[in-house]
Design an enzyme around this catalytic site. Structure first.
Site, PDB file in Angstrom:
ATOM      1  CG  ASP A  22      90.425  88.999  32.466  1.00 34.67           C
ATOM      2  OD1 ASP A  22      91.462  89.023  31.787  1.00 34.67           O
ATOM      3  OD2 ASP A  22      90.018  87.987  33.054  1.00 34.67           O
TER       4      ASP A  22
ATOM      5  CG  HIS B 289     102.103  80.711  39.567  1.00 35.35           C
ATOM      6  ND1 HIS B 289     100.895  80.076  39.528  1.00 35.35           N
ATOM      7  CD2 HIS B 289     102.878  80.033  40.426  1.00 35.35           C
ATOM      8  CE1 HIS B 289     100.948  79.031  40.320  1.00 35.35           C
ATOM      9  NE2 HIS B 289     102.143  78.983  40.889  1.00 35.35           N
TER      10      HIS B 289
ATOM     11  CD  GLU C  97      86.323  88.327  34.057  1.00 37.86           C
ATOM     12  OE1 GLU C  97      87.420  88.282  34.637  1.00 37.86           O
ATOM     13  OE2 GLU C  97      85.772  87.343  33.544  1.00 37.86           O
TER      14      GLU C  97
ATOM     15  CB  CYS D 171      86.397  89.162  42.764  1.00 39.94           C
ATOM     16  SG  CYS D 171      85.998  88.801  41.053  1.00 39.94           S
TER      17      CYS D 171
HETATM   18  C1  PEP Z   1      89.639  89.225  37.126  1.00 43.02           C
HETATM   19  O1  PEP Z   1      89.756  89.137  35.890  1.00 43.02           O
HETATM   20  O2  PEP Z   1      89.676  90.303  37.748  1.00 43.02           O
HETATM   21  C2  PEP Z   1      89.450  88.021  37.945  1.00 43.02           C
HETATM   22  C3  PEP Z   1      89.202  88.105  39.232  1.00 43.02           C
HETATM   23  O3  PEP Z   1      89.573  86.820  37.333  1.00 43.02           O
HETATM   24  P1  PEP Z   1      90.985  86.156  36.944  1.00 43.02           P
HETATM   25  O4  PEP Z   1      92.065  86.914  37.643  1.00 43.02           O
HETATM   26  O5  PEP Z   1      90.873  84.734  37.378  1.00 43.02           O
HETATM   27  O6  PEP Z   1      90.988  86.320  35.455  1.00 43.02           O
HETATM   28 MG    MG Z   2      89.236  87.336  34.836  1.00 38.92          MG
END
Ligand code: PEP
Ligand code: MG
Length: 583
Positions: free
Chosen positions: A456, A189, A432, A503
């Site tokens: 992930d 966080h 992921e 992302c």
């Molecule tokens: C990821 O896993 O890269 C992602 C963008 O999702 P989060 O960070 O919300 O798990």
């Molecule tokens: Mg994720």
């Protein structure tokens, strides 16, 4: 000098403000029987003043930022008025003659022990909220925190066990130049928060609160995770110079917000933003993003007392779409479990939450809210000038994609039957899970687009928890296995002519950006604060150069080899960005 994990790039030097100092060196004081009544009054008076502070903060933040962001102060007021919280502290003052400070400290210790072993981020954050409230009361009891803060010369370096939500908001008026925390990994966080504000941060420094005192001069080097306490004059002046350069660089980069994101040889790149709420959408626009590549809807649910209904979700999505650049938003369906849980879904503790009943697996078992969310997303796309996409997290098998498509078809049909307008929404999945990467060609035939969730994907490929600083050395995107898998996936998407975005956090890191561009990726989604940096980097890059660097990186057998190569390459391609480059 201490070495931690650099989680937000840049360099800062300033005056330490230790947030949890009061609990690291707690006052353990017994009071006399004759003092009990006065101590109770002192405690009640402090609680009343905190309640008044929280109400004032709520009003201020609600008008200046928005009711969503202000909601946290309502939650803190509820903790303050919680009968078990109040009565426990009062009982210890009366029965055991603890001073109010000691009683508060004991309460905090009791809860910390209770939550210590949990992997549940929701519970951890509730503990953070409790600690926040306790610190406020404590501040009023001792009257030391606020005046001390007011007298400290800026800029400030926040030093904390972990960062608490309200500290960031309330310190907003004071200039915070750097953050140092004891716990948390690169996707914690505090790290995400620091990055989104463009503030250099170092985490994973166990025991740092004992080494730094409020008022010390502290250097935070977010590039390599170094923290220097009370540097000698030469070191301090070298870092002051670097800090000035860092500020200039950030200001200069922010000016490129209206320039197109293109490489030196004219290739367009799409720079999108990852957002959680309305103010992030506004930040995305301010930083020059061309749209939103990942809207994490969990926060809408986490800040709501129960499941938000279809109309509430629709209103929230519309508001976000209206605030987002080009009204272009990719909405991700609920991604709970793992590190984020909400109690009303009956989520039980699991031995391996990241491998368990999370994300799409959980959504499938709650068809009532899953369908509601899909309907709200479809309806939010009804405005003709918007471009809304819907994506599903943590897809592992082809069966899951088929199941999702069936639910979407049914949701569309139900809207047609009810005569409710909805828009044309593309359906994609988040890559992921390694299993999905291995079968990417089959998966692609069944979706409109793919978004690579590298946070992930990397933790699953490397079998290393993304939030655990102890295995942070393994949870690294720039490693031979990860690069091979990413190259395979991106190449497959391009061959199949399917739009692909990445992302995860690596999208905003200069070194990773060059390699991903070399693989043929043209769409990146990241914290809004990184967009100016990546736009600048793109201006210095050519396709030929990126492809050549990628070929060299793919031949390297170790993470350290790749890191060395990329540090040199960033230095060559865009020496002006050296300050924003992190390993
Ligand atoms: C990821 O896993 O890269 C992602 C963008 O999702 P989060 O960070 O919300 O798990
Ligand atoms: Mg994720």
């Amino acid at each position: 000098m201490r070495k931690g994990i650099g989680v937000s790039p840049g360099v800062a030097i300033g005056t330490a403000y230790c947030i949890h100092e009061i609990f690291v060196n707690p006052e353990t004081r017994q009071i006399d029987k004759s003092e009990v009544l006065a101590e109770l009054q002192r405690y009640d008076g402090a609680c009343e003043r905190v309640a008044a502070d929280l109400r004032a903060l709520y009003q201020k933040v609600a008008t200046q930022v928005g009711p969503d962001e202000a909601g946290i102060f309502r939650a803190h007021e509820a903790i303050l008025h919680d009968p078990s919280f109040r009565s426990k502290v009062r009982a210890w003052i009366v029965d055991e003659q603890h001073s109010a400070q000691s009683a508060l400290h004991r309460l905090l210790e009791e809860y910390t022990k209770l939550f210590e072993s949990t992997h549940d981020d929701y519970l951890k954050e509730r503990l953070a909220d409790l600690r926040d409230v306790v610190i406020r009361i404590s501040g009023h009891l001792s009257d030391v925190l606020q005046p001390q803060l007011a007298s400290l010369p800026e800029p400030l370096i926040l030093v904390a066990a972990e960062l608490l939500p309200s500290q960031v908001v309330t310190l907003g008026k004071r200039q915070v130049a750097g953050i140092v925390t004891e716990t948390g990994g690169g996707t914690s966080h505090a790290a995400i928060l620091a990055r989104s504000r463009g503030v250099p941060a170092v985490t994973g420094l166990k025991g740092i609160l004992r080494a730094i005192k409020t008022g010390d001069t502290v250097v935070v080097d977010g590039r390599d995770g170094h923290v220097v306490i009370n540097p000698d004059p030469e070191t301090a002046s070298a870092y002051l110079k670097l800090q000035r350069e860092f500020f200039h660089l950030k200001d200069a980069l922010a000016e490129n917000r209206d320039q197109p994101a293109v490489t030196a040889d004219g290739e367009k790149v799409e720079l999108l933003a990852n957002i959680n709420n309305l103010s992030d959408a506004q930040a995305a626009a301010a930083m020059g993003a061309s749209g939103v590549g990942l809207f994490r809807t969990e926060y809408l649910f986490l800040t709501h007392p129960d499941v938000p209904d279809e109309e509430e979700q629709l209103a929230a999505y519309r508001e976000i779409i209206a605030a987002s650049p080009s009204r272009h938003v990719t909405i991700r369906t609920l991604d709970l479990g793992g590190d984020k849980t909400i109690p009303y879904l009956g989520h039980a503790r699991e031995a391996n939450p990241f491998l368990g009943w999370r994300s799409i697996r959980l959504s499938f078992e709650h068809p009532e809210f899953f369908t509601t969310q899909i309907r709200a997303i479809l309806r939010s796309a009804a405005e003709p000038d918007s471009r809304v996409r819907m994506m599903f997290p943590m897809i592992t098998t082809l069966e899951e994609i088929r199941r999702v498509r069936k639910i979407v078809r049914k949701a569309r049909q139900s809207l047609i039957d009810q005569g409710k307008p909805f828009g044309d929404v593309q359906v994609g999945f988040m890559l992921e899970v390694p299993a999905a990467a291995m079968t990417i060609e089959t998966m692609l035939a069944n979706v409109d687009f793919v978004s690579i969730g590298s946070n992930d994907l990397v933790q699953y490929l490397m079998a290393a928890d993304r939030d655990n600083p102890k295995v942070n050395h393994l949870c690294q995107p720039l490693s031979p296995p990860v690069l091979q898998v990413l190259n395979k996936v991106i190449t497959a998407c391009r061959a199949a002519n399917k739009p692909v975005t990445l992302c995860g956090e690596m999208a905003g890191a200069p070194r990773a950006f060059v390699l991903l561009f070399g693989m043929g990726l043209r769409s990146f989604s990241m914290s809004p604060a990184f967009i100016p940096t990546l736009k600048e980097l793109a201006h210095h890059l050519t396709r030929e150069k990126a492809e050549a660097i990628l070929q060299r990186a793919l031949c390297l057998k170790t993470m350290s080899g790749i890191q060395r190569l990329m540090a040199d390459q960033i230095g060559e391609i865009a020496p002006n960005l050296k300050l924003l480059d992190t390993a």
